[in-house]
Design a protein around this motif. Structure first.
Motif, short mmCIF file in Angstrom:
data_model
loop_
_atom_site.label_atom_id
_atom_site.label_comp_id
_atom_site.label_asym_id
_atom_site.label_seq_id
_atom_site.Cartn_x
_atom_site.Cartn_y
_atom_site.Cartn_z
N HIS A 1 0.88 -1.07 -0.10
CA HIS A 1 -0.03 -0.07 -0.04
C HIS A 1 0.87 1.19 -0.04
O HIS A 1 0.83 2.16 -0.78
CB HIS A 1 -0.97 0.11 1.25
CG HIS A 1 -2.06 0.94 1.27
ND1 HIS A 1 -1.83 2.07 1.30
CD2 HIS A 1 -3.32 0.99 0.76
CE1 HIS A 1 -2.78 2.89 1.20
NE2 HIS A 1 -3.82 2.19 0.86
N ARG B 1 -4.38 -3.32 9.39
CA ARG B 1 -5.25 -4.31 9.78
C ARG B 1 -4.46 -5.33 10.74
O ARG B 1 -4.59 -6.10 10.65
CB ARG B 1 -5.87 -4.86 8.90
CG ARG B 1 -6.77 -4.24 7.81
CD ARG B 1 -7.43 -4.87 6.62
NE ARG B 1 -8.13 -3.98 5.87
CZ ARG B 1 -7.91 -3.13 5.01
NH1 ARG B 1 -6.43 -3.03 4.67
NH2 ARG B 1 -8.69 -2.27 4.46
N ASN C 1 -3.14 -6.20 2.35
CA ASN C 1 -4.52 -5.74 1.56
C ASN C 1 -4.67 -6.34 0.18
O ASN C 1 -5.82 -7.43 0.23
CB ASN C 1 -4.59 -4.23 1.70
CG ASN C 1 -5.78 -3.72 0.84
OD1 ASN C 1 -6.70 -4.42 0.62
ND2 ASN C 1 -6.17 -2.46 0.99
N CYS D 1 -4.79 1.67 11.88
CA CYS D 1 -5.98 2.33 11.58
C CYS D 1 -7.19 1.94 12.53
O CYS D 1 -7.54 0.88 12.74
CB CYS D 1 -6.33 2.26 10.05
SG CYS D 1 -5.23 2.48 8.81
C1 LIG Z 1 -2.66 -1.83 4.16
C2 LIG Z 1 -3.30 -0.12 4.16
N1 LIG Z 1 -2.26 0.72 4.50
C3 LIG Z 1 -2.52 2.03 4.70
C4 LIG Z 1 -3.85 2.25 4.33
C5 LIG Z 1 -4.02 3.62 4.08
O1 LIG Z 1 -5.07 4.27 5.09
P1 LIG Z 1 -5.77 5.64 4.92
O2 LIG Z 1 -7.06 5.17 3.77
O3 LIG Z 1 -6.50 5.82 6.35
O4 LIG Z 1 -4.85 6.59 4.51
C6 LIG Z 1 -4.75 1.49 3.66
C7 LIG Z 1 -6.28 1.93 3.31
O5 LIG Z 1 -6.92 1.16 2.68
C8 LIG Z 1 -4.38 0.02 3.85
O6 LIG Z 1 -5.20 -0.77 3.36
#
Ligand SMILES: Cc1ncc(COP(=O)(O)O)c(C=O)c1O
Length: 346
Positions: free
Chosen positions: A89, A177, A145, A202
């Motif tokens: 990500h 997560r 993810n 988060c």
């Molecule tokens: C693995 C992962 N890291 C970071 C984020 C970033 O989060 P945000 O959307 O709050 O910036 C996400 C968002 O989906 C994510 O899935």
């Protein structure tokens, strides 16, 4: 449970709406100016979050992206390289923030399932000669993810990180997560976090709060990250109203195990009907990736038919569907989804 408007939204675990308890907490939150460090609700959230992952300090941030980018900005220098998996990500979905904000680039490993072996990490570091950028940081993403919420095995994180440490790298976990990984493995968040200098998680994903993420680490690193947060315009004022529902979400974090059960029911239901559609072994947490080529009908038609029944799903590509479970979908929503698939079979 589906939203009160009857919609069951399986696109992401970010779509949850605050519970009545969260809304009450927001209304009743004690607040102060957090830029002065005077918001008691934020201070409590930071302490509770740091404790939840066994780190000394934490800084509340609006998003997971900002948490990751503060870690990168704090632990690297411009011109450095950050090692991560291709489908991280932090590399692909944070609009090139690492390059634009911190002046670093990524060196990637193929990383199926978000995994990086000790050998791969060692080879990457060894190949980085004097005329190449210095690799100074390793970033894990757990759960991963894009792979469908798969867990990066703890033992691999320990072994590969040990190699990274020998090469002098800092280590960050994008634990957007992480509590899903905890629920799936029984390994504590403290143990996962102990692998790294910093961990971001988060509140607004599986934990179900409307807003917010947190970066945890040593006091020195978090002080520096707090400074950078201000530089990026992330110094928020009476933000206890947002920290309050995050505290409720954090307290109830074990609840994500329920989402895993619902995801399993969903995967089994689709797998019973179309065995080629789902790799059941990869359904480890709250996501189910479905290969729609196994269906005898076009994916667009399925999306459309489900939409008409108030069930929203998302696609990852022309053939792949990603279904995500969270606090606002339950087994009866799964049955609604399966009923539409059954209708389409006829
Ligand atoms: C693995 C992962 N890291 C970071 C984020 C970033 O989060 P945000 O959307 O709050 O910036 C996400 C968002 O989906 C994510 O899935």
């Amino acid at each position: 449970m589906a939203f009160i408007d009857g919609i069951a939204d399986f696109r992401s675990d970010t779509v949850t709406r605050p519970t009545p308890e969260m809304r009450r907490a927001m209304a009743e939150a004690e607040v102060g100016d957090d830029v002065y460090g005077e918001d008691p609700t934020v201070n409590a959230l930071e302490e509770e979050s740091a404790a939840a992952v066994g780190k000394p300090a934490a800084v509340f941030v609006p998003t997971g992206s900002m948490g990751n980018q503060l870690a990168i900005g704090t632990l690297t220098r411009p011109g450095d390289e950050v090692l991560c998996v291709e489908a991280a990500h932090v590399r692909n979905y944070e609009v090139a923030a690492a390059a634009a904000v911190s002046g670093v680039q990524f060196r990637t490993l193929p990383g199926p399932g978000g995994q990086m072996t000790a050998t791969e990490v060692g080879t990457a570091i060894d190949q980085s000669h004097h005329h190449m950028p210095r690799i100074t940081m390793l970033v894990w993403e757990n759960t991963h993810n894009v792979s469908g919420g798969t867990v990066v095995p703890y033992e691999m994180m320990v072994a590969s990180t040990a190699v990274a440490r020998l090469g002098g790298l800092s280590v960050h976990i994008d634990g957007a997560r992480i509590f899903n990984a905890v629920a799936a493995t029984g390994i504590s968040a403290e143990d996962f976090a102990a692998v790294a200098d910093t961990i971001q998680f988060c509140f607004s994903k599986g934990l179900g709060a409307p807003v917010g993420s947190i970066l945890c680490g040593s006091k020195e690193v978090i002080d520096e990250a707090r400074y950078m947060r201000k530089r990026l315009g992330g110094g928020m004022r009476q933000v206890g109203v947002v920290a309050a529902p995050a505290r409720v979400a954090l307290r109830d974090r074990d609840r994500v195990a329920e989402d895993h059960k619902v995801a399993r029911r969903l995967a089994d239901g689709i797998g019973d009907r179309y065995p080629e559609a789902v790799d059941l072994a990869r359904v480890e947490t709250n996501m189910v990736v479905v290969d729609a080529r196994a269906f005898p009908f076009p994916v667009a038609e399925l999306v459309d038919r489900l939409n008409k029944q108030g069930v929203i799903i998302g696609t990852l590509g022309p053939h792949l569907i990603r279904l995500v479970t969270h606090r606002d979908v339950n087994e009866s929503d799964v049955e609604r989804l399966l009923a539409v698939i059954d209708e389409m079979r006829r």
